[in-house]
Enzyme design. Structure first.
Site, PDB file in Angstrom:
ATOM      1  N   PRO A 153      35.689  79.298 125.457  1.00  0.00           N
ATOM      2  CA  PRO A 153      34.648  80.146 126.031  1.00  0.00           C
ATOM      3  C   PRO A 153      33.734  80.758 124.959  1.00  0.00           C
ATOM      4  O   PRO A 153      32.507  80.829 125.150  1.00  0.00           O
ATOM      5  CB  PRO A 153      35.443  81.226 126.760  1.00  0.00           C
ATOM      6  CG  PRO A 153      36.718  80.555 127.124  1.00  0.00           C
ATOM      7  CD  PRO A 153      37.018  79.623 125.988  1.00  0.00           C
ATOM      8  N   LEU A 187      37.296  86.177 125.442  1.00  0.00           N
ATOM      9  CA  LEU A 187      36.137  85.593 124.783  1.00  0.00           C
ATOM     10  C   LEU A 187      36.520  85.025 123.417  1.00  0.00           C
ATOM     11  O   LEU A 187      36.072  85.500 122.389  1.00  0.00           O
ATOM     12  CB  LEU A 187      35.025  86.643 124.661  1.00  0.00           C
ATOM     13  CG  LEU A 187      33.622  86.095 124.361  1.00  0.00           C
ATOM     14  CD1 LEU A 187      33.240  84.990 125.323  1.00  0.00           C
ATOM     15  CD2 LEU A 187      32.591  87.196 124.375  1.00  0.00           C
ATOM     16  N   HIS A 188      37.432  84.060 123.422  1.00  0.00           N
ATOM     17  CA  HIS A 188      37.633  83.292 122.198  1.00  0.00           C
ATOM     18  C   HIS A 188      37.907  81.863 122.603  1.00  0.00           C
ATOM     19  O   HIS A 188      37.685  81.511 123.754  1.00  0.00           O
ATOM     20  CB  HIS A 188      38.706  83.885 121.280  1.00  0.00           C
ATOM     21  CG  HIS A 188      39.901  84.454 121.953  1.00  0.00           C
ATOM     22  ND1 HIS A 188      40.874  83.680 122.503  1.00  0.00           N
ATOM     23  CD2 HIS A 188      40.249  85.744 122.171  1.00  0.00           C
ATOM     24  CE1 HIS A 188      41.802  84.473 123.011  1.00  0.00           C
ATOM     25  NE2 HIS A 188      41.450  85.731 122.839  1.00  0.00           N
ATOM     26  N   ALA A 189      38.351  81.046 121.641  1.00  0.00           N
ATOM     27  CA  ALA A 189      38.576  79.631 121.904  1.00  0.00           C
ATOM     28  C   ALA A 189      37.309  79.010 122.500  1.00  0.00           C
ATOM     29  O   ALA A 189      36.201  79.332 122.099  1.00  0.00           O
ATOM     30  CB  ALA A 189      39.786  79.433 122.804  1.00  0.00           C
ATOM     31  N   SER A 231      41.356  83.171 128.938  1.00  0.00           N
ATOM     32  CA  SER A 231      41.806  83.404 127.563  1.00  0.00           C
ATOM     33  C   SER A 231      40.969  84.473 126.876  1.00  0.00           C
ATOM     34  O   SER A 231      41.148  84.735 125.701  1.00  0.00           O
ATOM     35  CB  SER A 231      41.748  82.101 126.781  1.00  0.00           C
ATOM     36  OG  SER A 231      40.420  81.635 126.726  1.00  0.00           O
TER      37      SER A 231
END
Lengths: 562, 92
Positions: free
Chosen positions: B18, B14-16, B12
């Site tokens: 991670p 580098l957000h959510a 996904s």
């Protein structure tokens, strides 16, 4: 005794004391300055302490939560003490002499706007920043944090409407019912309530004026809330506790009173759902949605990946039927590698089976993966295509299944043309499954997602019931006893389920939580009575009458509070 | 100043989740760590411990980022953060 009437969205009768969801935090006035008695250093220190305590509270809740809710809370907790947010607020305090409340308010607004402008996933997180900002302001003011009140004793939650983020913190052991002044049958509150099996009433005007601690009676089937519960209502709530125990367990045997078998199956979206459905007694899976494997991806998953994901569901039902629906992308479920987001009418566009016209190969590879997974498992795997409109499409899908080595191909009947020509459609495949949600939307020409059209969008519409009847008649005409099931929301409504059985539907597939209620009601009628109720519903002038007439003939619904 | 490049491995980007895991790890390291997309000037680098900064960075799977830090333990801290970025955290 005062009554508040709303729309019942999830059955159940309970008595309890209410807690109001705290009012949203008001905006600190623009230009609000530091109080004369407070230095900038003190304000910054106070802001940091408030941010820390909001972080700690969210983190503590994250530790208690699980799954997706946990991940959202963990990320939100981190935002509370985020350096980017706090640095920009600190700057506003030091340079402009802003109050801490106003500073964090403005800092949150600009970060949130930045995320919003990035679009996609980031835009969805923009509201989390605003939530964190509101919590910090509440902490600075010393007022209750927004969101569901923390409590160790059970209560009935009253709110304007619930937000998706509230789901994560809603503990069904503490919150015994939901009542909202806003929202509608498709609102987030309704969806949350149904998935948790909590009694719920939405759109009950005036309930936000009820004081905290008031004792009330909530009837989630009737859609009402009463102050100062009567003796009768107390008895009804007690009876519900007993009923709820029966209604929580399905004995795994769907049948009418006279022994006409109607297997009750579950709708699932992945291995976790499937295991839960099996535990709730589902006699198989009537709708396995395979989108989960594809959503939030830019590229198609490999055959090996897909096969492993399908195995997870098949393995929950060894020796039982699992009906898998091939990829249903498009309309409200867009996929970047498959669907065209610029279509003017996505519901009437290239969706479901039709994506094979524009992007051939994806369906073929999915069938290959299904065949591999089916070969390795003990489930009896049936495969159906969504959005089939003609007999020629059914024939083509059947030949694709045959080429992949899939034994039982079928079709979803959700386009009215397929219902009207079901005899020719069924000649090419082994079974049909009615998707009542889309069938209703297309028969009534009413977008499922539009609130103002909610009255048109009910499967109780006599026109929709007539299409169900015609599909079953088409199967009889075809002559080989090919099963016609239902796998839409309609099957989860115990009264409508009886009507569908009366119309000749052979299996019903629904959210697993509804199995017990449907099974219980079905056992109280004979096939002949169900057929009589089906005739009654078909003869009604509109959906409201159809529903009212049938419910009046099924007193068990009122008795059980369904 | 010690620096490392890393290729984002999480599906996904580098957000959510991670991003949350990475921001938390960066916040726990003994030195201040910055992050920037490869090719961007060091002075525009963002605080790696800020989840909001990471989200506005918008690094997708396969993008290369540069991590920088100074002081005692900088090298060890950078190494472990690189490992984190190069792991598919969505798969866990």
């Amino acid at each position: 005794m005062q009554n508040f009437q709303g729309v019942g969205v999830s059955p159940g009768r309970v008595i309890g004391t209410i807690r109001q969801m705290p009012k949203p935090v008001s905006e600190p006035p623009s230009g609000e300055q530091l109080a004369a008695s407070t230095t900038a250093e003190e304000a910054v220190a106070g802001l940091k302490a408030a941010a820390q305590s909001v972080h700690d509270e969210l983190k503590a809740r994250a530790d208690k939560a699980s799954g997706d809710g946990k991940a959202v809370l963990e990320a939100t907790a981190l935002m509370a003490k985020d350096t980017m947010l706090l640095k920009s607020a600190t700057k506003l305090i030091n340079n402009n002499g802003s109050s801490a409340e106003r500073a964090i308010w403005e800092a949150g607004a600009s970060v949130s706007e930045m995320l919003h402008n990035l679009g996609g996933y980031m835009a969805e997180r923009a509201t989390d920043v605003l939530d964190v900002r509101a919590r910090i302001v509440a902490e600075l003011r010393g007022v209750p944090a927004p969101g569901i009140p923390a409590s160790d004793t059970p209560f009935i939650l009253v709110a304007e409407d619930l937000a998706p983020a509230d789901t994560a913190t809603l503990d069904p052991a503490v919150v015994t019912a939901l009542v909202t002044s806003g929202g509608g049958p498709q609102s987030h509150t309704a969806i949350i309530a149904r998935s948790l099996g909590l009694p719920a009433v939405v759109a009950a005007r005036g309930v936000d004026e009820i004081p905290d601690g008031a004792e009330v009676f909530v009837d989630g089937a009737a859609g009402s809330l009463s102050l100062e519960p009567s003796e009768e209502q107390r008895a009804a709530a007690l009876a519900w506790v007993e009923n709820a125990a029966t209604l929580a367990v399905f004995d795994g045997n769907g049948t009418t009173a006279d022994g006409h078998l109607v297997p009750l199956l579950a709708n699932v979206g992945g291995a976790k759902d499937a295991a839960a459905a099996a535990a709730l007694g589902a006699q198989g899976v009537g709708l396995f949605r395979t989108e989960f494997c594809f959503l939030e991806r830019d590229t198609e998953p490999t055959v090996v990946e897909q096969a492993a994901a399908y195995r997870g569901v098949f393995d929950a039902f060894p020796g039982k039927k699992v009906v898998l629906r091939t990829l249903d992308a498009g309309a409200d479920k867009p996929l970047p590698f498959l669907t065209d987001a610029t279509e003017p009418n996505p519901a009437l566009g290239v969706r479901g089976y039709r994506t094979d016209f524009t992007t051939p190969g994806v369906l073929e590879r999915q069938l290959e993966a299904i065949a591999i997974a089916a070969g390795e498992s003990e489930a009896d795997v049936w495969v159906m295509a969504p959005m089939i409109s003609t007999a020629a499409e059914a024939a083509h899908f059947a030949s694709m299944c045959d080429a992949a080595g899939i034994k039982t191909p079928g079709v979803m009947v959700e386009v009215p043309s397929a219902a009207l020509t079901s005899a020719s459609v069924l000649r090419h495949v082994g079974f049909a499954s009615l998707g009542t949600n889309d069938l209703t939307q297309y028969a009534m020409a009413a977008d499922r997602q539009l609130g103002p059209l909610a009255e048109l969008n009910t499967p109780w519409q006599p026109a929709v019931l007539r299409l169900v009847q015609l599909t079953v008649a088409g199967s009889a005409e075809e002559g080989n006893n090919k099963p016609v099931g239902v796998c839409g929301e309609a099957a989860a409504d115990p009264a409508l389920a009886v009507v569908l059985v009366g119309l000749g539907v052979s299996t019903l597939s629904m959210t697993a939580r509804s199995l017990a209620a449907v099974g219980t009601v079905l056992k109280t009628v004979t096939l002949e009575q169900a057929q009589e109720l089906a005739r009654l519903a078909l003869s009604a002038p509109d959906a409201l009458d159809a529903k009212a007439w049938v419910r009046a003939k099924l007193p068990i619904l009122e008795e059980l509070g369904l | 100043m010690p620096e490392r490049t890393a290729t984002i491995a999480s599906r996904s980007g580098l957000h959510a989740r991670p991003a949350a895991l990475f921001a938390e790890a960066a916040g726990e390291s003994p030195v201040e760590v910055t992050i920037a997309m490869r090719g961007e000037p060091a002075e525009d680098a963002l605080d790696a411990a800020s989840i909001l900064s990471l989200m506005t960075l918008g690094a997708a799977k396969g993008d290369v980022v540069v991590l920088r830090a100074e002081g005692d333990g900088a090298d060890a801290a950078l190494d472990s953060l690189v490992t984190l970025l190069e792991t598919d955290l969505d798969a866990e």
